[in-house]
Design a protein around this motif. Structure first.
Motif, PDB file in Angstrom:
ATOM      1  N   GLY A 117    -125.197  35.691  74.059  1.00 62.10           N
ATOM      2  CA  GLY A 117    -125.495  36.993  73.737  1.00 62.10           C
ATOM      3  C   GLY A 117    -125.679  37.763  75.059  1.00 62.10           C
ATOM      4  O   GLY A 117    -125.495  38.958  75.115  1.00 62.10           O
ATOM      5  N   ALA A 118    -126.341  37.284  75.913  1.00 62.61           N
ATOM      6  CA  ALA A 118    -126.779  37.735  77.133  1.00 62.61           C
ATOM      7  C   ALA A 118    -125.541  38.238  78.044  1.00 62.61           C
ATOM      8  O   ALA A 118    -125.483  39.304  78.389  1.00 62.61           O
ATOM      9  N   MET A 119    -124.629  37.489  78.070  1.00 57.91           N
ATOM     10  CA  MET A 119    -123.264  37.711  78.529  1.00 57.91           C
ATOM     11  C   MET A 119    -122.480  38.748  77.931  1.00 57.91           C
ATOM     12  O   MET A 119    -121.778  39.576  78.372  1.00 57.91           O
ATOM     13  N   ILE A 120    -122.574  38.712  76.317  1.00 56.40           N
ATOM     14  CA  ILE A 120    -121.715  39.584  75.689  1.00 56.40           C
ATOM     15  C   ILE A 120    -122.457  41.185  75.768  1.00 56.40           C
ATOM     16  O   ILE A 120    -121.748  42.284  76.086  1.00 56.40           O
ATOM     17  N   GLN A 121    -123.743  41.292  75.727  1.00 63.31           N
ATOM     18  CA  GLN A 121    -124.500  42.425  76.012  1.00 63.31           C
ATOM     19  C   GLN A 121    -124.137  42.864  77.516  1.00 63.31           C
ATOM     20  O   GLN A 121    -123.999  44.262  77.828  1.00 63.31           O
ATOM     21  N   ALA A 122    -124.017  42.061  78.514  1.00 59.26           N
ATOM     22  CA  ALA A 122    -123.743  42.648  79.731  1.00 59.26           C
ATOM     23  C   ALA A 122    -122.402  43.224  79.874  1.00 59.26           C
ATOM     24  O   ALA A 122    -122.198  44.157  80.243  1.00 59.26           O
ATOM     25  N   TRP A 123    -121.639  42.345  79.252  1.00 54.16           N
ATOM     26  CA  TRP A 123    -120.062  43.050  79.050  1.00 54.16           C
ATOM     27  C   TRP A 123    -119.859  44.361  78.222  1.00 54.16           C
ATOM     28  O   TRP A 123    -119.411  45.198  78.919  1.00 54.16           O
ATOM     29  N   GLN A 124    -120.547  44.497  77.097  1.00 54.52           N
ATOM     30  CA  GLN A 124    -120.544  45.721  76.328  1.00 54.52           C
ATOM     31  C   GLN A 124    -121.277  46.724  77.163  1.00 54.52           C
ATOM     32  O   GLN A 124    -120.856  47.952  76.829  1.00 54.52           O
ATOM     33  N   SER A 125    -122.053  46.524  78.212  1.00 53.34           N
ATOM     34  CA  SER A 125    -122.841  47.686  78.715  1.00 53.34           C
ATOM     35  C   SER A 125    -122.218  47.993  80.140  1.00 53.34           C
ATOM     36  O   SER A 125    -122.878  48.793  80.953  1.00 53.34           O
ATOM     37  N   ARG A 126    -121.224  47.547  80.471  1.00 53.63           N
ATOM     38  CA  ARG A 126    -120.589  47.875  81.848  1.00 53.63           C
ATOM     39  C   ARG A 126    -120.426  49.325  81.786  1.00 53.63           C
ATOM     40  O   ARG A 126    -119.813  50.114  80.867  1.00 53.63           O
ATOM     41  N   ARG A 127    -120.521  49.776  83.063  1.00 57.30           N
ATOM     42  CA  ARG A 127    -120.162  51.259  83.372  1.00 57.30           C
ATOM     43  C   ARG A 127    -119.711  51.402  84.811  1.00 57.30           C
ATOM     44  O   ARG A 127    -119.843  50.256  85.494  1.00 57.30           O
ATOM     45  N   PRO A 128    -119.128  52.673  85.233  1.00 55.90           N
ATOM     46  CA  PRO A 128    -118.878  52.728  86.521  1.00 55.90           C
ATOM     47  C   PRO A 128    -119.604  52.192  87.658  1.00 55.90           C
ATOM     48  O   PRO A 128    -120.952  52.560  87.285  1.00 55.90           O
ATOM     49  N   ALA A 129    -119.121  51.338  88.540  1.00 52.02           N
ATOM     50  CA  ALA A 129    -120.323  50.607  89.274  1.00 52.02           C
ATOM     51  C   ALA A 129    -119.501  50.494  90.719  1.00 52.02           C
ATOM     52  O   ALA A 129    -118.482  50.742  91.075  1.00 52.02           O
ATOM     53  N   ARG A 130    -120.548  50.309  91.543  1.00 53.54           N
ATOM     54  CA  ARG A 130    -120.156  49.749  93.021  1.00 53.54           C
ATOM     55  C   ARG A 130    -121.048  48.608  93.138  1.00 53.54           C
ATOM     56  O   ARG A 130    -121.914  48.355  92.735  1.00 53.54           O
ATOM     57  N   VAL A 131    -120.256  47.863  94.280  1.00 58.17           N
ATOM     58  CA  VAL A 131    -121.083  46.528  94.643  1.00 58.17           C
ATOM     59  C   VAL A 131    -121.240  46.089  95.952  1.00 58.17           C
ATOM     60  O   VAL A 131    -120.529  46.791  96.770  1.00 58.17           O
ATOM     61  N   GLY A 132    -122.141  45.425  96.424  1.00 63.21           N
ATOM     62  CA  GLY A 132    -122.268  45.231  97.752  1.00 63.21           C
ATOM     63  C   GLY A 132    -122.930  43.680  97.949  1.00 63.21           C
ATOM     64  O   GLY A 132    -123.428  43.141  96.807  1.00 63.21           O
ATOM     65  N   TRP A 133    -122.733  43.046  99.027  1.00 66.55           N
ATOM     66  CA  TRP A 133    -123.026  41.923  99.266  1.00 66.55           C
ATOM     67  C   TRP A 133    -123.778  41.584 100.734  1.00 66.55           C
ATOM     68  O   TRP A 133    -123.317  42.292 101.586  1.00 66.55           O
ATOM     69  N   ALA A 134    -124.634  40.702 100.991  1.00 64.78           N
ATOM     70  CA  ALA A 134    -125.127  40.426 102.020  1.00 64.78           C
ATOM     71  C   ALA A 134    -125.936  39.278 102.182  1.00 64.78           C
ATOM     72  O   ALA A 134    -126.214  38.726 101.137  1.00 64.78           O
ATOM     73  N   GLY A 135    -126.283  38.772 103.261  1.00 68.59           N
ATOM     74  CA  GLY A 135    -126.755  37.681 103.471  1.00 68.59           C
ATOM     75  C   GLY A 135    -128.097  37.734 104.235  1.00 68.59           C
ATOM     76  O   GLY A 135    -128.468  38.812 104.900  1.00 68.59           O
ATOM     77  N   ALA A 136    -129.272  36.861 104.010  1.00 69.97           N
ATOM     78  CA  ALA A 136    -130.595  36.770 104.950  1.00 69.97           C
ATOM     79  C   ALA A 136    -130.892  35.358 105.066  1.00 69.97           C
ATOM     80  O   ALA A 136    -130.451  34.628 104.721  1.00 69.97           O
ATOM     81  N   SER A 137    -131.983  35.181 105.889  1.00 69.13           N
ATOM     82  CA  SER A 137    -132.447  33.862 106.298  1.00 69.13           C
ATOM     83  C   SER A 137    -133.862  33.890 105.959  1.00 69.13           C
ATOM     84  O   SER A 137    -134.814  34.543 106.150  1.00 69.13           O
ATOM     85  N   ALA A 138    -134.223  32.830 105.272  1.00 72.00           N
ATOM     86  CA  ALA A 138    -135.626  32.604 105.010  1.00 72.00           C
ATOM     87  C   ALA A 138    -136.011  30.957 105.176  1.00 72.00           C
ATOM     88  O   ALA A 138    -135.944  30.061 104.176  1.00 72.00           O
ATOM     89  N   PRO A 139    -136.039  30.353 106.370  1.00 76.33           N
ATOM     90  CA  PRO A 139    -136.112  28.797 106.411  1.00 76.33           C
ATOM     91  C   PRO A 139    -137.396  28.445 106.249  1.00 76.33           C
ATOM     92  O   PRO A 139    -137.494  27.162 106.001  1.00 76.33           O
ATOM     93  N   GLU A 140    -138.424  29.186 106.154  1.00 75.87           N
ATOM     94  CA  GLU A 140    -139.911  28.793 106.387  1.00 75.87           C
ATOM     95  C   GLU A 140    -140.293  28.009 105.048  1.00 75.87           C
ATOM     96  O   GLU A 140    -141.455  27.370 105.010  1.00 75.87           O
ATOM     97  N   HIS A 141    -139.799  28.423 103.858  1.00 75.22           N
ATOM     98  CA  HIS A 141    -139.784  27.847 102.528  1.00 75.22           C
ATOM     99  C   HIS A 141    -139.198  26.470 102.122  1.00 75.22           C
ATOM    100  O   HIS A 141    -139.398  25.916 101.168  1.00 75.22           O
ATOM    101  N   LEU A 142    -138.314  25.752 103.250  1.00 77.63           N
ATOM    102  CA  LEU A 142    -137.353  24.839 102.902  1.00 77.63           C
ATOM    103  C   LEU A 142    -137.863  23.557 103.448  1.00 77.63           C
ATOM    104  O   LEU A 142    -137.766  23.731 104.890  1.00 77.63           O
ATOM    105  N   PHE A 143    -137.890  22.457 103.112  1.00 80.58           N
ATOM    106  CA  PHE A 143    -138.185  21.166 103.775  1.00 80.58           C
ATOM    107  C   PHE A 143    -137.249  20.110 103.002  1.00 80.58           C
ATOM    108  O   PHE A 143    -137.138  19.984 101.746  1.00 80.58           O
ATOM    109  N   ASN A 144    -136.238  19.344 103.567  1.00 82.90           N
ATOM    110  CA  ASN A 144    -135.692  18.350 103.059  1.00 82.90           C
ATOM    111  C   ASN A 144    -136.792  17.202 102.724  1.00 82.90           C
ATOM    112  O   ASN A 144    -137.593  16.888 103.418  1.00 82.90           O
TER     113      ASN A 144
END
Length: 433
Positions: A117-144
């Motif tokens: 249902g969440a996926m169906i609602q997302a599809w039914q609610s689509r409208r003209p849009a723009r998209v962007g992407w980017a990376g960032a770094s957050a090493p301090e929270h991670l430990f093997n």
């Protein structure tokens, strides 16, 4: 022109269900924060995509296929163009049998249609849009979380300030990868999807249902943006990584507060990365999914006999009994199971999705060889095959390699998944604008 839509549907259980991820069944007694399925739908007029997560430790392939079939019937979006992943909270109902907990069948029968249902609602609610992407770094929270010990062994989570710890075995992946969709006319956020290689934080009150730190990121980023919108925070390849620095004493803050601290930090990095994005309504979309046949490791007849003998002994359930039960369950399973491997393209962003708890080294290797300048890794996607250690990880041994429902594939499965993922990334990268 590109279109996008997003949705968020509640999948919080009633108290009384068994929570996943423990050696002994933990029954839910309270709701610390609600669980949700979140979805982002994208459509460039040629290739529809839906990217979704559910606030569960994992999701079985059969349930994924059921949800995708419901979406197909209602929207026409084909299954190979849909990504559905678990986030890996250990404070949600058991979606499959793991360790000492059996699958919550009734809950999953109720929740899977709501994920669709969440996926169906997302599809039914689509409208003209723009998209962007980017990376960032957050090493301090991670430990093997895997360590060489002084006795020559490799041990997971050896405990804070343990004098027998020598050094971590493997790396971490500090990169946050973000995909944002905004309204074409107003630039208001529609949704953001993020990927970060942190297994989970956990440690909250026993019996309390929670989406762990993943949902905290949504609340923190919504506050920073002064807008309410879905934040689909997926788990990157983090099968051997956690938030515990064993070389330091335990922090003084409570686990719930620790989740909020990490989330606030990540939301700050995400908001800063958002400011660097170049948004476009001309991002070509593509998807590919292929099932990889993977062989299961098997126990010897002697090991199975030992397991039966141990379980025949009286006594309370404990870790040894849990590990004895799993081989007997696995002995009834097929020797080969499909591992769905998926790749997507969203403009200049690649997405690689695998179905297990993938060791972080695989994620670093995949990103370094990807044809895309920025690649988002998503684990626990489209199914669940357990831990996927590297070949070196299998040689070192340790919890993640012990044969069980949570770690069952042959050592060659991981490298084969990565090679197939790279092949699919190259395929979708070749789609023209």
């Amino acid at each position: 022109m590109l279109k996008a839509g997003a949705a968020k549907v509640d999948i919080t259980p009633n108290p009384g269900v068994a929570l996943a991820g423990s050696f002994r069944p933990v029954i839910s007694t309270s709701i610390h924060d609600p669980l949700h399925a979140r979805a982002l739908a994208l459509d460039d007029g040629r290739c529809p995509l839906i990217l979704a997560t559910c606030d569960l430790i994992a999701i079985e392939r059969a349930d994924v296929l059921t949800a995708k079939d419901i979406v197909l019937q209602k929207t026409g979006v084909p299954p190979q163009n849909i990504l559905l992943a678990g986030i890996h909270t250990h404070s949600a109902p058991a979606p499959c049998g793991l360790l000492g907990t059996d699958r919550e069948d009734a809950y999953m029968a109720w929740a899977v249609p709501r994920m669709a249902g969440a996926m169906i609602q997302a599809w039914q609610s689509r409208r003209p849009a723009r998209v962007g992407w980017a990376g960032a770094s957050a090493p301090e929270h991670l430990f093997n979380r895997r360590f060489h010990m002084k006795d020559g062994s490799v041990r997971m989570n050896p405990g804070r300030m343990n004098p027998d710890v020598v050094e971590p075995v493997g790396p971490t992946d500090p990169q946050i990868v973000l995909l944002a969709a905004v309204d074409a006319a107003t630039a208001d956020p529609i949704a953001v999807m993020g990927s970060y290689a942190l297994h989970y934080i956990g440690g909250g009150e026993s019996g309390a249902v929670s989406a762990d730190y993943f949902a905290c990121v949504e609340r923190a980023l919504n506050r920073r943006m002064s807008r309410a919108f879905p934040v689909i925070w997926a788990n990157a390849f983090s099968g051997d990584v956690n938030n515990v620095d064993v070389f330091q004493p335990a922090p003084s803050v409570a686990p719930w507060e620790r989740m909020n601290q990490v989330a606030e930090s990540l939301a700050a990095r995400a908001a800063a990365a958002w400011e660097t994005m170049t948004f476009t309504d001309r991002a070509p979309l593509a998807a590919a999914l292929q099932d990889l046949p993977c062989r299961r490791r098997v126990n010897t007849p002697e090991e199975l006999a030992q397991a039966r003998a141990l379980l025949a002994q009286p006594g309370e359930q404990h870790n040894d009994r849990v590990h004895a039960r799993d081989p007997l369950i696995l002995a009834e399973w097929p020797l080969v199971e499909p591992a769905p491997v998926q790749a997507m393209r969203i403009g200049g962003l690649g997405v690689a999705a695998l179905p297990g708890e993938i060791f972080t080294q695989f994620g670093l290797d995949l990103k370094s060889r990807s044809p895309f300048p920025l690649t988002m890794n998503v684990e626990l996607a489209n199914g669940y095959v357990g831990y996927v250690p590297t070949l070196a990880g299998f040689e070192q041994g340790g919890y993640e390699t012990w044969l069980a429902r949570s770690s069952r594939l042959e050592p060659q499965a991981g490298p084969a998944m990565i090679e197939l993922a790279l092949s699919l990334l190259h395929r979708v990268h070749g789609v023209s604008a």
